[in-house]
Design an enzyme around this catalytic site. Structure first.
Site, mmCIF file in Angstrom:
data_model
loop_
_atom_site.group_PDB
_atom_site.id
_atom_site.type_symbol
_atom_site.label_atom_id
_atom_site.label_comp_id
_atom_site.label_asym_id
_atom_site.label_seq_id
_atom_site.Cartn_x
_atom_site.Cartn_y
_atom_site.Cartn_z
ATOM 1 N N ARG A 158 -3.300 57.033 -50.170
ATOM 2 C CA ARG A 158 -2.726 57.983 -49.203
ATOM 3 C C ARG A 158 -2.529 59.553 -49.951
ATOM 4 O O ARG A 158 -1.673 60.045 -50.058
ATOM 5 C CB ARG A 158 -1.213 57.698 -48.957
ATOM 6 C CG ARG A 158 -0.978 56.455 -48.062
ATOM 7 C CD ARG A 158 0.413 56.115 -47.730
ATOM 8 N NE ARG A 158 0.315 54.893 -46.902
ATOM 9 C CZ ARG A 158 0.297 53.665 -47.229
ATOM 10 N NH1 ARG A 158 0.218 53.244 -48.607
ATOM 11 N NH2 ARG A 158 0.545 52.443 -46.297
ATOM 12 N N GLU B 43 8.261 49.962 -54.148
ATOM 13 C CA GLU B 43 7.921 49.888 -52.629
ATOM 14 C C GLU B 43 7.721 48.649 -51.784
ATOM 15 O O GLU B 43 8.224 48.470 -50.778
ATOM 16 C CB GLU B 43 7.150 50.929 -52.149
ATOM 17 C CG GLU B 43 7.078 51.300 -50.735
ATOM 18 C CD GLU B 43 6.294 52.590 -50.287
ATOM 19 O OE1 GLU B 43 5.819 52.658 -49.443
ATOM 20 O OE2 GLU B 43 6.552 53.422 -50.984
ATOM 21 N N ASP C 253 4.678 59.411 -53.068
ATOM 22 C CA ASP C 253 4.579 60.304 -51.939
ATOM 23 C C ASP C 253 5.913 60.575 -51.520
ATOM 24 O O ASP C 253 6.921 59.835 -51.943
ATOM 25 C CB ASP C 253 3.386 59.692 -50.793
ATOM 26 C CG ASP C 253 3.912 58.749 -50.172
ATOM 27 O OD1 ASP C 253 5.073 57.992 -50.426
ATOM 28 O OD2 ASP C 253 3.026 58.006 -49.523
#
Length: 693
Positions: free
Chosen positions: A318, A7, A105
């Site tokens: 998160r 990411e 996620d």
């Protein structure tokens, strides 16, 4: 060749470091011995096309609304995104396998998958799921790479969120702005699927505070011999709906009545209890604790937690799950030693807190240290302070529970019922370490002075009765922490019992990863403002919610949006289909766009005429900042001068005046503009200065 797409660059570096033999190249890291190249995104490399790219003419008119794409368009973001997309495209030409290593996620799943779809990759695709970036965790994740196809529901959930946000946000914002511009309210207005109901929470809290009327109420305390303090248990017919006594005369009467009277014990109970340490933090819990204890905003707390994660000293931030997999318990002794917890009084690395429960772990687990020693010199001040919270939370899991005894005595004094209670702590246990968190949600019991052992039927003396006057206080303005908590537990603010019950098990407004950014969006767009630690809606924010509640109340309803989050969770779990969800969003967008475009948002009466340009009937009479009357069509946006109260000459079509003549004579007439068809001017002097470029 295997291509791993992370990411962000820091995650790619952590992965390549574990693979070994890494050599940095332009836009990727080569690990030739493992026949692997690790590249990265910068968050989302691609962005949704703007509404004007889906309509003829390149300008969204009222008649175009709502804009509903049949084929969704993506393009690289501004900056270096285009270059990085090209790097990935070139790497894919040599790839036999691609590994999605986006954050663990739904958004991390989407931002890599969408690049692969954009580049038309059809080869083998796997998924690397990382919960922390320390070497041991990365090595374990690399050995357990899975088929990316299994993550399709998670991708579709993120895609549904992205498209729903676009449909609602773009169409409703344009419709609202066009309506208001036609009513003489200048500027652009913004509506968001999560942003707007969050603003509604702020506005409702402001109204509660503004309309609050303090009320005096009274308690009667009986002081008994032996240092016992008992409170009058008032009959229901004497108190208001909140159980408060408002009649001071009655309170005074009871205080006089019980003075010097016998107090007979009608019941006495003792109960031993234990209270375990709070379970580990979720991101929301960490943000609330950091707000109350450190004064940090939700945004700053998330940034600090992300910094700690990328420094490999804490796990993925998160997270919305506080539980921990039992398989990680074996590393406890090493982690405690690394973070300086091994010598804390009462610590036992073998102790198993209820937080260790693999069955309750979802996509992520609670936020804990990894066991890597933090390099204090490289961490920001905020990261160090947030790490201390996470460290403290982890150490407390291995400390003994707090042990206490609760005591309760019921008394009858001259026919009236009184109650005394006390909580005696025998062993503070984990509470020796640090402050308790505001959101523990644990019953603290009552502590109303001493309460010795009593026997039923025993008689004491009420030495005096006392009236204690109190006053109701208004609710407090939201802080970052309490607003995050309200967004998470939005069911508490919903009055409909069926909706309340359904929302109780959902994640509320937004996600752990997005709630902090929603607060910042409201502040950036001047719908809310910070006053020290508090967050208040601005007048503009209050105006927006009031207007929406006139014509499209669901847009400002936290319960409505929380149900959408529930539906997104169902898609991620494979319980619901993307297509069905999107059809509901399209239908709702049509309804909301029409209501916002045509609804009466202000109390003013607008003068409307036929538009000379498009023939529509919504050409509004307005006033410029200088106070001059003009007319603008709400449908085609053409503007006209005033001709006796009606639209006159279109501004673009006015004969060239003095300014136009000066420009023409100085530079010479040019060809018509290919976009607006208006006249242009040849700027010879400018061309000469620029060397003809």
């Amino acid at each position: 060749m295997r291509i791993i797409i992370a990411e962000k660059p820091s995650v790619a570096q952590a992965i390549a470091g574990v693979i070994g033999g890494a050599k940095r190249s332009d836009g990727f890291i080569d690990c030739p011995q493992a026949k692997t190249r690790v590249t990265w995104c910068f968050g989302h490399l691609l962005e949704q096309a703007k509404p004007e790219e889906y309509v003829d003419g390149g300008k969204v008119l009222a008649s175009h609304l709502p804009v509903i794409p049949t084929t969704w368009k993506l393009s690289p973001r501004d900056g270096g995104a285009g270059k990085q997309v090209k790097v990935i495209r070139d790497l894919l030409k040599e790839a036999a396998e691609v590994v999605n290593a986006g954050d663990a996620d739904r958004e991390g799943q989407l931002l890599v998958d969408e690049v692969l779809l954009f580049l038309n990759w059809k080869g083998k695709t796997s998924r690397l799921w990382l919960s922390s970036l320390d070497d041991a965790s990365v090595r374990k994740a690399l050995s357990g790479i899975k088929n990316n196809a299994a993550m399709r529901p998670v991708y579709e959930s993120a895609l549904a969120r992205q498209r729903a946000d676009w449909l609602m946000g773009m169409n409703c914002s344009i419709a609202l702005s066009r309506n208001l511009q036609g009513c003489g309210v200048p500027g652009a207005w913004s509506v968001g699927r999560v942003q707007t109901p969050t603003l509604a929470l702020l506005v409702d809290r402001k109204r509660e505070i503004d309309h609050f009327k303090p009320r005096d109420f009274y308690q009667v305390i009986a002081y008994l011999d032996g240092g016992i303090r008992a409170v009058w248990q008032m009959p229901d017919d004497l108190v208001d709906e909140d159980g408060r006594l408002l009649d001071k005369a009655k309170a005074d009467e009871v205080a006089r009545q019980i003075t010097d009277k016998a107090a007979r014990v009608t019941k006495f109970t003792r109960k031993a209890g234990e209270r375990a340490a709070p379970i580990p933090y979720t991101l929301g819990g960490l943000q609330k604790a950091a707000s109350s204890r450190l004064g940090l905003s939700a945004k700053d707390t998330l940034a600090a937690a992300q910094e700690l994660y990328e420094a490999k000293v804490t796990t993925y931030p998160r997270t919305d799950c506080p539980y921990l997999p039992v398989e990680m318990h074996g590393a406890a002794a090493g982690i405690l030693k690394a973070i300086g917890g091994a010598d804390v009084a009462g610590i036992d690395p073998a102790r198993k807190h209820a937080a260790w429960n693999t069955a309750k772990v979802e996509a992520h687990h609670g936020l804990i240290p990894t066991g890597q020693s933090p390099d204090a010199a490289s961490l920001s001040a905020n990261a160090k302070r947030v790490f201390d919270l996470i460290r403290e939370s982890y150490i407390r899991l291995f400390m003994p529970p707090e042990k206490f005894e609760t005591r309760e005595g019921l008394f009858e004094i001259d026919g009236l019922a009184f109650r005394a209670a006390a909580r005696v702590v025998f062993d503070p246990g984990w509470t020796r370490l640090g402050a308790k968190d505001e959101d523990e949600g644990q019953e603290q019991g009552e502590a109303q002075g001493a309460l010795p052992d009593l026997r039923e039927g025993e008689v004491r003396t009420c030495e005096r009765g006392e009236v204690v006057a109190k006053r109701t206080t208004p609710p407090k303005p939201y802080t970052d922490g309490t607003l995050i908590a309200a967004m998470t537990g939005v069911h508490r603010l919903v009055t409909d019992p069926k909706l309340k019950a359904r929302l109780k098990e959902t994640s509320g407004l937004g996600t752990e990863a997005t709630r902090a950014s929603m607060i910042e969006v409201l502040i950036t767009r001047e719908y809310a403002e910070r006053r020290k630690k508090e967050i208040h809606p601005t007048d503009r924010g209050v105006q927006l919610i009031d207007m929406l509640r006139k014509v499209a109340p669901d847009l400002a309803d936290p319960g409505y949006t929380a149900l959408q989050e529930d539906a997104l969770a169902d898609i991620a779990a494979g319980r619901a289909a993307l297509a069905a969800f999107m059809q509901v969003q399209v239908d709702a967008t049509r309804e909301f766009s029409r209501a916002l475009l045509e609804g009466k948002l202000t109390d003013g009466q607008m003068v409307m005429h036929a538009c000379p340009a498009c023939g529509g009937s919504r050409c509004a009479q307005l006033k410029s900042k200088a106070g001059n009357v003009y007319h603008r069509c709400m449908d085609c946006q053409a503007a006209f001068g005033d001709d006796g109260g009606k639209p006159g000459k279109r501004f673009e079509d006015r004969p060239a005046g003095e300014t136009a003549q000066k420009t023409s004579s100085a530079a010479g007439a040019g060809p018509k503009c290919p976009t607006c068809k208006g006249p242009t001017a040849r700027m010879k002097a400018s061309l000469a200065r620029s060397g003809g470029r």
